[in-house]
Write a protein that holds these residues in place. Sequence first.
Motif, PDB file in Angstrom:
ATOM      1  N   PHE A 165       0.849  -1.182   0.000  1.00  0.00           N
ATOM      2  CA  PHE A 165       0.000   0.000   0.000  1.00  0.00           C
ATOM      3  C   PHE A 165       0.894   1.245   0.000  1.00  0.00           C
ATOM      4  N   LEU A 166       0.509   2.265  -0.762  1.00  0.00           N
ATOM      5  CA  LEU A 166       1.206   3.547  -0.739  1.00  0.00           C
ATOM      6  C   LEU A 166       0.408   4.530   0.112  1.00  0.00           C
ATOM      7  N   LEU A 167       1.122   5.385   0.842  1.00  0.00           N
ATOM      8  CA  LEU A 167       0.458   6.358   1.702  1.00  0.00           C
ATOM      9  C   LEU A 167       1.341   7.591   1.837  1.00  0.00           C
ATOM     10  N   ASP A 168       0.793   8.761   1.487  1.00  0.00           N
ATOM     11  CA  ASP A 168       1.490  10.025   1.723  1.00  0.00           C
ATOM     12  C   ASP A 168       1.409  10.374   3.204  1.00  0.00           C
ATOM     13  N   ALA A 169       2.457  10.971   3.729  1.00  0.00           N
ATOM     14  CA  ALA A 169       2.560  11.196   5.166  1.00  0.00           C
ATOM     15  C   ALA A 169       1.574  12.231   5.696  1.00  0.00           C
TER      16      ALA A 169
ATOM     17  N   LEU B  26      -3.721   3.726  -3.309  1.00  0.00           N
ATOM     18  CA  LEU B  26      -3.194   2.714  -4.218  1.00  0.00           C
ATOM     19  C   LEU B  26      -2.620   1.519  -3.465  1.00  0.00           C
ATOM     20  N   SER B  27      -2.902   0.310  -3.973  1.00  0.00           N
ATOM     21  CA  SER B  27      -2.265  -0.909  -3.458  1.00  0.00           C
ATOM     22  C   SER B  27      -2.048  -1.881  -4.608  1.00  0.00           C
ATOM     23  N   PHE B  28      -1.051  -2.783  -4.442  1.00  0.00           N
ATOM     24  CA  PHE B  28      -0.620  -3.661  -5.531  1.00  0.00           C
ATOM     25  C   PHE B  28      -0.110  -4.984  -4.972  1.00  0.00           C
TER      26      PHE B  28
END
Length: 318
Positions: free
Chosen positions: A106-110, A176-178
Amino acid sequence: MQQLRTYSVLCAYEMTRRAVGDGNLKLSVLINNFNYGQFLRPCIDSVLSQNYPDFEVVVVDDGSTDDSREILASYGTRIRSVLKENGGQASSFNAGFDAASGDILFLLDADDAFLPGKLARIAEIYDHNEIDWCFDRVTTKEDDQPPGELQVTLFDKRDTLRKGGFPSLPVPTSGLSFRRALLSQILPMSVATDVVLSDNYIKFAAAYLGRGAIIETPLTFQRIHASNRYTGTSRAKTLRPRIMIATGLELARRYDGLQALGKSLVAGGIAQTTSLLKLRSEARNTVAGGPFGQDAAIEVALMAARKRLGNILRGGQS
C-alpha cells in the motif's frame, strides 16, 4: 467488462479477520514523507491501529529538515524507518519497495491517513478476486467514518490502454495498493526532485499490466492543506503538462504496448502549453531521442493540434 460487487461488513469489523483467511497475506504500508512532521504521527497511528493480523509499516523519510526523524525514532521497532537524502517522491517509492516484504503493498502520503479497517477490507478483496491491484477512493473530510458496505468495481482496461485510450483512474497516491509481483514490474521508476513522474505513471502502468478493482467508497482520508506539493495548489496548472509529457515518454519507453498512450499523453501536455504556431517545433524537441522513433514528431504535433483546438473551443485559449 466492468462488474459491480458490494461487500457488506459488520460493525466493528469483527468478521473481517476470518474473511481474509486469518491474515494469509502479509501487507506492507509504504509511507513517503518529506517535511510533513506536523501530520506524520496521525498518519502512522492510522496504520498501526489497523486490525489486520500481519502487516508492516515502512516509512521513507526523503531528507526532511523538520522534526520528522525525531518522530520516527519515537516509534522504535513498531515501524521500519528508511532515512535517505532528498530525491523526490519517486525515489521514496523505490526505496520503500526495496525495504518492504509484504505480498500486498500500500502507498500512503505522510499527510494522509487510512480509515479504520482499511487493510482488512482490502485484503479480503484480494483474497476473493484474481486481481493485481486495488485502488480505493479518498475522502477529504477528516471526521468521515468508514462505510458499512463497499462498492467494488472490477476493472480490466488493458485492451483500451493498448489502443491509446486512457481510462479515468481518479485515485491519489494514498488510495493505491498492488500485489508485489505487479509492482516489481513498475518500480524502480525514474526519479526527479520535483513532481514529474508520480502516481499517474504507476496507475497507468498497473492498469496496463494487470486486472484490478476500484473501491468506489472511500477508505482513505486525503488531507488538503497549504503545504500540499500538488493537489489543490496553484502549481498544479503548471506541473500538469510536465507530468503528462514525462509520464507519456516513460510509459512508452518502459512498455512496448503503451506507445499509443504515450504519444497521446505527450501530445496532451504539449497542447496545454504551446501555441498552434509552435506545436511542430515543440513536438520535435520533445520526442527527439525518445521512445517513439524519428518519424513521430509530425504525428504527435497533429495530435497536439487537435487537442489544442479543442482547448481553444472550450476555453478561448490561443
